[in-house]
Write a protein that holds these residues in place. Structure first.
Motif, mmCIF file in Angstrom:
data_model
loop_
_atom_site.group_PDB
_atom_site.id
_atom_site.type_symbol
_atom_site.label_atom_id
_atom_site.label_comp_id
_atom_site.label_asym_id
_atom_site.label_seq_id
_atom_site.Cartn_x
_atom_site.Cartn_y
_atom_site.Cartn_z
ATOM 1 N N CYS A 1 0.820 -1.221 0.000
ATOM 2 C CA CYS A 1 0.000 0.000 0.000
ATOM 3 C C CYS A 1 0.849 1.265 0.000
ATOM 4 C CB CYS A 1 -0.932 0.016 1.211
ATOM 5 S SG CYS A 1 -2.200 -1.261 1.188
ATOM 6 N N ASN B 1 -9.858 1.578 -3.834
ATOM 7 C CA ASN B 1 -8.836 2.618 -3.847
ATOM 8 C C ASN B 1 -9.546 3.962 -4.030
ATOM 9 O OD1 ASN B 1 -6.678 4.307 -4.199
ATOM 10 N ND2 ASN B 1 -5.781 3.180 -5.910
ATOM 11 N N LEU C 1 -1.853 3.883 -1.837
ATOM 12 C CA LEU C 1 -3.276 3.569 -1.773
ATOM 13 C C LEU C 1 -3.960 4.251 -0.594
ATOM 14 C CD1 LEU C 1 -3.172 -0.280 -2.495
ATOM 15 C CD2 LEU C 1 -3.607 1.583 -4.105
#
Length: 118
Positions: free
Chosen positions: A32, A94, A37
């Motif tokens: 991530c 997302n 993200l």
């Protein structure tokens, strides 16, 4: 709850999601963090793929518990499929892929220490 539209960069993968964006997570796990993200989690019934069914490439890492769905054309991960701690199936969206949301307006976000929990 509001219905938001989203897509990958090239538009090959598109979706609608019903969410209040009350909880948006920024995780520092190696995946991530590197991708930047910002995620919100919804039940599968609140998520509808409108383009790109079967077009994504799944990416698995670590415990292979989350199927990160990556557009093979532009490389964007618009969503992922996984299970919550209690076993429920969830979709991780997302938030940066939502076309009607300015991510910088979403404050505060919840910071999750995924780096040390995975």
């Amino acid at each position: 709850m509001t219905t938001h539209a989203g897509s990958c960069h090239c538009g090959a993968v598109a979706f609608e999601v019903e969410t209040d964006l009350e909880t948006v997570i920024e995780c520092n796990c190696t995946h991530c963090y590197r991708k930047g993200l910002m995620l919100t989690f919804v039940e599968p019934e609140a998520f509808r793929l409108t383009a790109g069914e079967g077009a994504t490439t799944p990416y698995l890492f670590n415990r292979h518990a989350i199927e990160h769905q990556v557009c093979p054309t532009c490389g964007v991960e618009a969503y992922a499929k996984g299970r919550a701690a209690d076993g429920r199936v969830q979709i991780a969206v997302n938030v940066r892929c939502l076309t009607d949301v300015e991510p910088f307006s979403l404050t505060p976000t919840l910071r999750f220490d995924g780096l040390h929990k995975v």
